[in-house]
Design an enzyme around this catalytic site. Structure first.
Site, mmCIF file in Angstrom:
data_model
loop_
_atom_site.group_PDB
_atom_site.id
_atom_site.type_symbol
_atom_site.label_atom_id
_atom_site.label_comp_id
_atom_site.label_asym_id
_atom_site.label_seq_id
_atom_site.Cartn_x
_atom_site.Cartn_y
_atom_site.Cartn_z
ATOM 1 N N ASP A 21 30.022 -7.289 4.786
ATOM 2 C CA ASP A 21 29.339 -7.261 3.485
ATOM 3 C C ASP A 21 28.036 -6.491 3.636
ATOM 4 O O ASP A 21 27.470 -6.398 4.725
ATOM 5 C CB ASP A 21 29.105 -8.670 2.924
ATOM 6 C CG ASP A 21 28.234 -9.545 3.807
ATOM 7 O OD1 ASP A 21 28.304 -9.396 5.044
ATOM 8 O OD2 ASP A 21 27.476 -10.373 3.269
ATOM 9 N N GLU A 50 27.167 -12.543 5.211
ATOM 10 C CA GLU A 50 25.954 -12.588 6.024
ATOM 11 C C GLU A 50 24.753 -12.266 5.162
ATOM 12 O O GLU A 50 23.686 -12.846 5.309
ATOM 13 C CB GLU A 50 26.058 -11.597 7.194
ATOM 14 C CG GLU A 50 25.114 -11.914 8.352
ATOM 15 C CD GLU A 50 23.721 -11.341 8.189
ATOM 16 O OE1 GLU A 50 22.796 -11.821 8.843
ATOM 17 O OE2 GLU A 50 23.526 -10.412 7.371
HETATM 18 ZN ZN ZN Z 1 23.303 -7.388 9.136
#
Ligand code: ZN
Length: 398
Positions: A75, A140
């Site tokens: 992501d 994340e």
């Molecule tokens: Zn990162």
């Protein structure tokens, strides 16, 4: 994905619009590349109330130990104003030796290089004498609730164990080879509310201004320093991040005021010992009268953030030595072993196996025109390749 070429790998990943928490095709692209290399790939969707569902990926090559894990995320943060990019954020264009795109360094680039390194290792040496796995999350850059932590639990419940982990986040401040992260400081946040008595600013003896008490308390949090640093860590540091009363009137003393703080702490402390120290300081300051002469102690309460990040330090020779040696061989540079910076998903992994972090140069992460030198992609692939070979040698010798 072409697999042995990190540039083509990265272009394929950048062209997937995987703005957190959207999968955007990035995990599917990675899955087909890993499948073609012989990995068994599993996709795991994590859910939690109040957060978006997130797709994650776990892939393993081999069945025996020793077992090396590479961890990361596909992501990316949003591109911001796309018109202000000199090359479109999801086009993966190359200009003047630089590859442009959201995620180029944070951290599709690290994944692209690791996949290329594994592909080359397999071509040269055949199957690893042990196992290699990739633990890749799509959460994340978002709330990080449905990502690495849950993926680790899920894999561990299926019987997966690991001997070491490399996180491919960008760790180098200026040049490839500058810095390996071997630990991270902990992070703890809290909010203090001071209770007073509302009244007229011209008649303060009839009121009790909570801001006077709050200033006493916040001062005590900032001074003296919590420590002077340790062999492996810089000094712990507390920042008061906001002081709020929300008062629209100049002639009114309000009934309460709040302050929030965040402390980044080293290995002199645990989250619990630090909480005790903070409360000790607050109680002492509350009883003190410098800003509130003749008054009873400050009435306050404190609310802690739900999930503090714990401090950790990795002392594992096979891991740090293999990585340092690989970096020195390829770049001629001796990396600094550092514990600086913010938290990362390594804070979850450290509960399962020793973990270090090494990736690209971080300068443009999260910025407009995020980009990576094409030459760095080849260099990092060689470093990762050297690391894989050396780590299996070290781990098998132990
Ligand atoms: Zn990162």
């Amino acid at each position: 994905m072409a697999t042995t070429d990190p540039v083509e790998n990265l272009q394929a990943l950048i062209r997937c619009r995987s703005v957190t928490p959207t999968e955007g095709g990035a995990l599917s692209t990675l899955e087909s590349a890993l499948t073609s290399l012989g990995f068994r790939v599993e996709r795991m969707v994590a859910t939690a109330e109040g957060t978006p569902d997130v797709e994650n990926l776990y892939a393993r090559l081999g069945t025996e130990g020793p077992h090396l894990m590479f961890a990361g995320h596909t992501d990316v943060v949003p591109p911001g104003d796309e018109a202000s990019w000199s090359h479109p954020p999801f086009a993966a264009e190359i200009a003047d030796g630089m590859l442009y795109g959201r995620g180029a360094v944070d951290m599709k680039g690290g994944i692209a290089c690791f996949v290329a390194a594994v592909a080359r290792h397999l071509e040269k040496h055949g199957a690893p004498r042990g196992s290699i796995s990739l633990l890749i999350t799509g959460d994340e850059e978002g709330p990080a609730v449905n990502g690495t932590e849950k993926l680790l639990t899920w894999a561990a419940e299926k019987g997966e164990t690991w001997d070491a982990c490399l996180v491919g986040e960008p760790t180098n401040p200026d040049a490839l080879g500058d810095m390996i992260k071997i630990g991270r400081r902990g992070s703890l946040s809290g909010k203090i509310t001071v209770h007073g008595v509302q009244g007229h600013a011209a008649y303060p003896h009839l009121a009790d201004n909570p801001l006077r008490g709050l200033l006493q308390l916040t001062h005590a949090l900032m001074d003296p320093p919590f420590d002077h640093g340790t062999d492996d860590f810089q000094p712990s540091n507390l920042e008061v991040t906001t002081i709020d009363a929300g008062n629209p009137a100049v002639n009114v003393i309000l009934a309460k005021a709040t302050a929030a703080f965040n402390i980044r702490f080293n290995d002199s402390w645990t989250a619990d010992s630090l909480k005790m120290e903070i409360i000790r300081r607050l109680d002492l300051a509350a009883a003190e009268g410098a800003l509130r002469p003749g008054r009873s102690p400050v009435r306050y309460d404190i609310a802690w953030s739900e999930r503090p990040s714990h401090v950790f330090l990795t002392r594992n020779n096979a891991l740090t030595a293999s990585l340092s040696e690989a970096i020195e061989t390829v770049t001629g540079q001796t990396p600094i072993l550092s514990t600086t910076g913010g938290t990362s998903d390594a804070r979850f992994i450290k509960d399962y196996c020793p973990v270090v972090e090494f990736g690209l140069v971080g300068q443009t992460m999260h910025m407009v025109d995020e980009r990576v030198a094409v030459a760095d992609l080849e260099t990092l692939t060689q470093i990762y390749g050297g690391f894989i070979a050396k780590w299996f040698d070290h781990a098998r010798a132990e």
